[in-house]
Design an enzyme around this catalytic site. Structure first.
Site, mmCIF file in Angstrom:
data_model
loop_
_atom_site.group_PDB
_atom_site.id
_atom_site.type_symbol
_atom_site.label_atom_id
_atom_site.label_comp_id
_atom_site.label_asym_id
_atom_site.label_seq_id
_atom_site.Cartn_x
_atom_site.Cartn_y
_atom_site.Cartn_z
ATOM 1 N N ARG A 112 0.829 -1.230 0.000
ATOM 2 C CA ARG A 112 0.000 0.000 0.000
ATOM 3 C C ARG A 112 0.855 1.269 0.000
ATOM 4 N NH1 ARG A 112 -2.160 -3.723 -1.033
ATOM 5 N NH2 ARG A 112 -4.011 -4.686 -0.149
ATOM 6 N N SER A 122 -10.513 -0.791 3.482
ATOM 7 C CA SER A 122 -9.713 -0.977 4.706
ATOM 8 C C SER A 122 -9.228 0.377 5.214
ATOM 9 C CB SER A 122 -8.505 -1.868 4.417
ATOM 10 O OG SER A 122 -8.953 -3.171 4.144
ATOM 11 N N GLU A 168 -4.648 3.688 6.186
ATOM 12 C CA GLU A 168 -4.494 3.370 4.760
ATOM 13 C C GLU A 168 -5.299 4.384 3.943
ATOM 14 O OE1 GLU A 168 -4.966 -0.756 3.569
ATOM 15 O OE2 GLU A 168 -5.857 -0.145 1.654
HETATM 16 C C1 LIG Z 1 -15.698 -1.605 -0.756
HETATM 17 C C2 LIG Z 1 -14.224 -1.327 -0.928
HETATM 18 C C3 LIG Z 1 -13.334 -2.377 -1.079
HETATM 19 C C4 LIG Z 1 -11.967 -2.128 -1.249
HETATM 20 N N1 LIG Z 1 -11.119 -3.198 -1.383
HETATM 21 C C5 LIG Z 1 -9.802 -2.966 -1.585
HETATM 22 C C6 LIG Z 1 -8.896 -4.068 -1.752
HETATM 23 O O1 LIG Z 1 -9.257 -5.226 -1.746
HETATM 24 N N2 LIG Z 1 -7.589 -3.788 -1.946
HETATM 25 C C7 LIG Z 1 -7.120 -2.504 -1.991
HETATM 26 O O2 LIG Z 1 -5.907 -2.310 -2.182
HETATM 27 N N3 LIG Z 1 -7.947 -1.447 -1.823
HETATM 28 C C8 LIG Z 1 -9.265 -1.654 -1.636
HETATM 29 N N4 LIG Z 1 -10.113 -0.595 -1.471
HETATM 30 C C9 LIG Z 1 -9.571 0.778 -1.480
HETATM 31 C C10 LIG Z 1 -9.521 1.462 -2.858
HETATM 32 O O3 LIG Z 1 -10.480 0.920 -3.738
HETATM 33 C C11 LIG Z 1 -8.129 1.377 -3.486
HETATM 34 O O4 LIG Z 1 -7.139 1.972 -2.689
HETATM 35 C C12 LIG Z 1 -8.091 2.049 -4.867
HETATM 36 O O5 LIG Z 1 -6.878 1.735 -5.491
HETATM 37 C C13 LIG Z 1 -8.247 3.570 -4.800
HETATM 38 O O6 LIG Z 1 -8.426 4.030 -6.133
HETATM 39 P P1 LIG Z 1 -9.280 5.344 -6.405
HETATM 40 O O7 LIG Z 1 -9.250 5.594 -7.864
HETATM 41 O O8 LIG Z 1 -10.606 5.236 -5.786
HETATM 42 O O9 LIG Z 1 -8.368 6.425 -5.673
HETATM 43 P P2 LIG Z 1 -8.884 7.608 -4.711
HETATM 44 O O10 LIG Z 1 -9.559 7.020 -3.529
HETATM 45 O O11 LIG Z 1 -9.614 8.620 -5.498
HETATM 46 O O12 LIG Z 1 -7.481 8.225 -4.250
HETATM 47 C C14 LIG Z 1 -6.633 7.474 -3.391
HETATM 48 C C15 LIG Z 1 -5.218 8.056 -3.467
HETATM 49 O O13 LIG Z 1 -4.713 7.845 -4.791
HETATM 50 C C16 LIG Z 1 -4.343 9.083 -5.375
HETATM 51 N N5 LIG Z 1 -4.679 9.009 -6.791
HETATM 52 C C17 LIG Z 1 -5.842 8.632 -7.359
HETATM 53 N N6 LIG Z 1 -5.743 8.648 -8.697
HETATM 54 C C18 LIG Z 1 -4.483 9.052 -8.976
HETATM 55 C C19 LIG Z 1 -3.754 9.293 -10.174
HETATM 56 N N7 LIG Z 1 -4.318 9.114 -11.375
HETATM 57 N N8 LIG Z 1 -2.466 9.720 -10.076
HETATM 58 C C20 LIG Z 1 -1.883 9.913 -8.882
HETATM 59 N N9 LIG Z 1 -2.504 9.703 -7.699
HETATM 60 C C21 LIG Z 1 -3.786 9.286 -7.755
HETATM 61 C C22 LIG Z 1 -5.144 10.158 -4.632
HETATM 62 O O14 LIG Z 1 -4.482 11.409 -4.677
HETATM 63 C C23 LIG Z 1 -5.162 9.565 -3.230
HETATM 64 O O15 LIG Z 1 -3.928 9.844 -2.587
HETATM 65 C C24 LIG Z 1 -11.485 -0.801 -1.287
HETATM 66 C C25 LIG Z 1 -12.391 0.266 -1.166
HETATM 67 C C26 LIG Z 1 -13.745 0.014 -0.992
HETATM 68 C C27 LIG Z 1 -14.688 1.175 -0.879
#
Ligand SMILES: Cc1cc2nc3c(=O)[nH]c(=O)nc-3n(C[C@H](O)[C@H](O)[C@H](O)COP(=O)(O)OP(=O)(O)OC[C@H]3O[C@@H](n4cnc5c(N)ncnc54)[C@H](O)[C@@H]3O)c2cc1C
Length: 303
Positions: free
Chosen positions: A172, A222, A292
């Site tokens: 992570r 998480s 996280e």
């Molecule tokens: C129901 C549920 C289940 C989940 N299960 C998992 C799992 O199994 N494993 C896991 O690892 N995570 C899980 N997550 C967390 C999440 O989905 C991941 O961390 C995912 O990768 C976040 O992506 P996002 O596009 O939503 O990023 P955001 O939540 O929009 O942003 C998260 C971070 O990434 C940065 N970011 C986003 N896009 C970019 C980009 N293009 N360039 C640079 N930085 C960027 C943002 O600035 C921020 O710091 C879960 C979340 C939920 C709600």
């Protein structure tokens, strides 16, 4: 008086002023962005970055599935990647994908193309950009295991190709400099697989998640990273926090490393609940949990 908004470069994408970010995040909480910018494509974004007023803060969000936006909102420009950067193209066992594409879409496209190794992405509700930034993972695989390189823009709009080694990816964690934007990725799968078998693997993952996580709730996934050799949820459970509430923020009964907005929670309720969980876990086990979930903006403990 001329507002700083009038100094923003003329782009092909869209600017929104005073956009509520609650609608952009899974928690459905948080204040507004001064400006929300949705780039038309990568060139548009690079142009924006090369011409942006230097004194205006900039940050990037994806699907908002790992994000707690504080109630005071975010000043400056929030870049939201989406449709303009979500193309997906398969070339042998390589997947060229825009950072705005959803992880689930990548997983299902690979299934249909008979490419294995990406089923784990199906239940992660973020974008590929977010997955690279967070080194997202599940079921023993992480994005770094399948990433050949990510395409990235720095704060001046210069483009780079960065490998997992360049990005120093670990659990992570990615050493991506603050404000740099992932615009796409090249992923490598295992070609020549049976789509029906990949479909079964995906169905099993989705069933498993449905049974063990509040996948339909307003949550950020998480909340805390697992400390080395320990599970965060077990420490939280042992500290008696399952079901704990502050306002309408609640520790999930189903998976106690998930926080939920059960109705009208504020970001402050959720952050306060997270901090209370950290305090209780430290008191009972001596372990200091690391968030996280990424917290952004102004509110509880401003940053
Ligand atoms: C129901 C549920 C289940 C989940 N299960 C998992 C799992 O199994 N494993 C896991 O690892 N995570 C899980 N997550 C967390 C999440 O989905 C991941 O961390 C995912 O990768 C976040 O992506 P996002 O596009 O939503 O990023 P955001 O939540 O929009 O942003 C998260 C971070 O990434 C940065 N970011 C986003 N896009 C970019 C980009 N293009 N360039 C640079 N930085 C960027 C943002 O600035 C921020 O710091 C879960 C979340 C939920 C709600």
């Amino acid at each position: 008086m001329v507002s700083w908004r009038d100094q923003l470069p003329v782009v092909r994408g869209r600017y929104g002023v005073g956009v509520r970010l609650a609608e952009q995040t899974w928690f459905r909480v948080g204040g507004a962005a001064d400006v929300l910018y949705r780039p038309a494509d990568e060139d548009d974004l690079a142009y924006y970055l090369s011409r942006r007023p230097e004194n205006i803060p900039v940050c990037v969000i994806g699907a908002g599935s790992n994000l707690l936006v504080r109630d005071g909102g975010i000043s400056g420009v929030v870049i939201r990647l989406g449709r303009g950067l979500s193309d997906i193209r398969i070339e042998g066992d390589l997947i060229h994908v825009g950072a705005g594409c959803l992880d689930r879409t990548v997983s299902l496209t690979c299934r249909d193309a008979g490419i294995g190794g990406l089923a784990f992405l199906v239940g992660i509700p973020g974008t590929i950009g977010g997955a690279v930034r967070m080194n997202a993972g599940a079921y023993g695989s992480e994005i770094k295991d399948v990433l050949v390189y990510a395409t990235v823009l720095d704060l001046e709009g210069r483009a780079y190709r960065l490998t997992p080694e360049d990005l120093q990816m670990s659990y992570r964690h990615t050493a991506l400099p603050e404000g740099w934007v992932v615009t796409g990725a090249v992923l490598k799968g295992i070609g020549g697989q049976d789509p029906a078998e990949l479909g079964q693997e995906i169905d099993a993952i989705l069933r498993e998640r449905e049974a063990s996580q509040p996948t339909r709730g307003r949550t950020g996934g998480s909340t805390f990273k697992n400390p080395a050799h320990q599970k965060a949820w077990q420490l939280i459970d042992a500290a008696g926090c399952r079901g704990l509430k502050i306002g309408d923020a609640q520790v999930s009964e189903k998976h106690c490393n998930f926080l939920l907005n059960i109705d009208q929670a504020t970001a402050n309720d959720l952050e306060s609940l997270g901090e209370e969980v950290r305090r209780r876990v430290y008191e009972t086990s001596g372990v200091s949990l690391d968030w996280e979930i990424v917290k952004m903006g102004y509110g509880r403990s401003q940053n």
